[in-house]
Design a protein around this motif. Structure first.
Motif, PDB file in Angstrom:
ATOM      1  N   LYS A   1       0.439 -11.574  11.806  1.00  0.00           N
ATOM      2  CA  LYS A   1      -0.592 -11.832  12.813  1.00  0.00           C
ATOM      3  C   LYS A   1      -1.985 -11.744  12.195  1.00  0.00           C
ATOM      4  N   LYS A   2      -2.244 -10.700  11.413  1.00  0.00           N
ATOM      5  CA  LYS A   2      -3.558 -10.535  10.782  1.00  0.00           C
ATOM      6  C   LYS A   2      -3.861 -11.696   9.836  1.00  0.00           C
ATOM      7  N   ARG A   3      -2.853 -12.111   9.071  1.00  0.00           N
ATOM      8  CA  ARG A   3      -3.047 -13.222   8.135  1.00  0.00           C
ATOM      9  C   ARG A   3      -3.465 -14.476   8.888  1.00  0.00           C
ATOM     10  N   LYS A   4      -2.771 -14.750   9.995  1.00  0.00           N
ATOM     11  CA  LYS A   4      -3.072 -15.955  10.773  1.00  0.00           C
ATOM     12  C   LYS A   4      -4.436 -15.868  11.449  1.00  0.00           C
ATOM     13  N   VAL A   5      -4.796 -14.682  11.967  1.00  0.00           N
ATOM     14  CA  VAL A   5      -6.110 -14.504  12.597  1.00  0.00           C
ATOM     15  C   VAL A   5      -7.225 -14.789  11.595  1.00  0.00           C
ATOM     16  N   LEU A   6      -7.012 -14.378  10.353  1.00  0.00           N
ATOM     17  CA  LEU A   6      -8.017 -14.598   9.312  1.00  0.00           C
ATOM     18  C   LEU A   6      -7.939 -16.001   8.705  1.00  0.00           C
ATOM     19  N   GLY A   7      -6.953 -16.780   9.129  1.00  0.00           N
ATOM     20  CA  GLY A   7      -6.823 -18.146   8.635  1.00  0.00           C
ATOM     21  C   GLY A   7      -6.366 -18.226   7.196  1.00  0.00           C
ATOM     22  N   LEU A   8      -5.592 -17.249   6.756  1.00  0.00           N
ATOM     23  CA  LEU A   8      -5.102 -17.240   5.376  1.00  0.00           C
ATOM     24  C   LEU A   8      -3.696 -17.810   5.310  1.00  0.00           C
ATOM     25  N   THR A   9      -3.425 -18.524   4.249  1.00  0.00           N
ATOM     26  CA  THR A   9      -2.061 -18.960   3.972  1.00  0.00           C
ATOM     27  C   THR A   9      -1.343 -17.815   3.270  1.00  0.00           C
ATOM     28  N   GLN A  10      -0.038 -17.904   3.191  1.00  0.00           N
ATOM     29  CA  GLN A  10       0.708 -16.888   2.453  1.00  0.00           C
ATOM     30  C   GLN A  10       0.265 -16.818   0.987  1.00  0.00           C
ATOM     31  N   PRO A  11       0.086 -17.950   0.301  1.00  0.00           N
ATOM     32  CA  PRO A  11      -0.394 -17.875  -1.089  1.00  0.00           C
ATOM     33  C   PRO A  11      -1.779 -17.233  -1.211  1.00  0.00           C
ATOM     34  N   GLU A  12      -2.657 -17.503  -0.265  1.00  0.00           N
ATOM     35  CA  GLU A  12      -3.991 -16.897  -0.302  1.00  0.00           C
ATOM     36  C   GLU A  12      -3.916 -15.384  -0.115  1.00  0.00           C
ATOM     37  N   LEU A  13      -3.087 -14.944   0.824  1.00  0.00           N
ATOM     38  CA  LEU A  13      -2.926 -13.506   1.047  1.00  0.00           C
ATOM     39  C   LEU A  13      -2.340 -12.836  -0.191  1.00  0.00           C
ATOM     40  N   ALA A  14      -1.355 -13.459  -0.784  1.00  0.00           N
ATOM     41  CA  ALA A  14      -0.743 -12.910  -1.989  1.00  0.00           C
ATOM     42  C   ALA A  14      -1.775 -12.742  -3.101  1.00  0.00           C
ATOM     43  N   ALA A  15      -2.607 -13.757  -3.296  1.00  0.00           N
ATOM     44  CA  ALA A  15      -3.628 -13.697  -4.345  1.00  0.00           C
ATOM     45  C   ALA A  15      -4.650 -12.604  -4.059  1.00  0.00           C
ATOM     46  N   LYS A  16      -5.100 -12.501  -2.827  1.00  0.00           N
ATOM     47  CA  LYS A  16      -6.102 -11.488  -2.468  1.00  0.00           C
ATOM     48  C   LYS A  16      -5.550 -10.071  -2.610  1.00  0.00           C
ATOM     49  N   ALA A  17      -4.265  -9.892  -2.309  1.00  0.00           N
ATOM     50  CA  ALA A  17      -3.642  -8.566  -2.376  1.00  0.00           C
ATOM     51  C   ALA A  17      -3.130  -8.229  -3.772  1.00  0.00           C
ATOM     52  N   GLY A  18      -3.047  -9.229  -4.633  1.00  0.00           N
ATOM     53  CA  GLY A  18      -2.548  -8.988  -5.986  1.00  0.00           C
ATOM     54  C   GLY A  18      -1.040  -8.800  -6.036  1.00  0.00           C
ATOM     55  N   VAL A  19      -0.348  -9.465  -5.120  1.00  0.00           N
ATOM     56  CA  VAL A  19       1.117  -9.414  -5.102  1.00  0.00           C
ATOM     57  C   VAL A  19       1.637 -10.843  -5.167  1.00  0.00           C
ATOM     58  N   GLY A  20       2.919 -10.991  -5.379  1.00  0.00           N
ATOM     59  CA  GLY A  20       3.509 -12.321  -5.468  1.00  0.00           C
ATOM     60  C   GLY A  20       3.731 -12.963  -4.101  1.00  0.00           C
ATOM     61  N   LEU A  21       3.778 -14.272  -4.101  1.00  0.00           N
ATOM     62  CA  LEU A  21       4.043 -15.021  -2.873  1.00  0.00           C
ATOM     63  C   LEU A  21       5.400 -14.634  -2.297  1.00  0.00           C
ATOM     64  N   ARG A  22       6.379 -14.458  -3.144  1.00  0.00           N
ATOM     65  CA  ARG A  22       7.709 -14.064  -2.676  1.00  0.00           C
ATOM     66  C   ARG A  22       7.633 -12.743  -1.901  1.00  0.00           C
ATOM     67  N   PHE A  23       6.818 -11.808  -2.379  1.00  0.00           N
ATOM     68  CA  PHE A  23       6.678 -10.521  -1.702  1.00  0.00           C
ATOM     69  C   PHE A  23       6.100 -10.699  -0.299  1.00  0.00           C
ATOM     70  N   ILE A  24       5.092 -11.548  -0.154  1.00  0.00           N
ATOM     71  CA  ILE A  24       4.505 -11.808   1.164  1.00  0.00           C
ATOM     72  C   ILE A  24       5.554 -12.421   2.082  1.00  0.00           C
ATOM     73  N   ARG A  25       6.312 -13.346   1.571  1.00  0.00           N
ATOM     74  CA  ARG A  25       7.367 -13.962   2.386  1.00  0.00           C
ATOM     75  C   ARG A  25       8.398 -12.931   2.818  1.00  0.00           C
TER      76      ARG A  25
END
Length: 71
Positions: free
Chosen positions: A12-36
């Motif tokens: 929900k927070k990711r969507k409210v901020l308009g971030l894609t999963q890859p963008e969130l992963a990059a900002k958090a310093g984790v892998g895309l697979r982890f976000i998924r």
């Protein structure tokens, strides 16, 4: 399958901020697979990595009381 509160919160927070999963992963310093995996409600995740994601939203993991009473 019920989604856990942490996965629902992060999605929900990711969507409210308009971030894609890859963008969130990059900002958090984790892998895309982890976000998924978080957003899909995987039951076993590294708490330190979850906290890296939650830190972006000003939150961290903590203990929550569980009602163990039976009716």
């Amino acid at each position: 399958m019920e989604t856990n509160k942490t996965s629902a919160f992060i999605k929900k927070k990711r969507k409210v901020l308009g971030l894609t999963q890859p963008e969130l992963a990059a900002k958090a310093g984790v892998g895309l697979r982890f976000i998924r995996e978080i957003e899909q409600g995987k039951s076993t995740l590294r708490m330190d990595k979850v906290n890296e994601v939650l830190k972006l939203f000003g939150h961290e993991l903590g203990p929550i009381r569980v009602d163990r009473s039976t009716d």
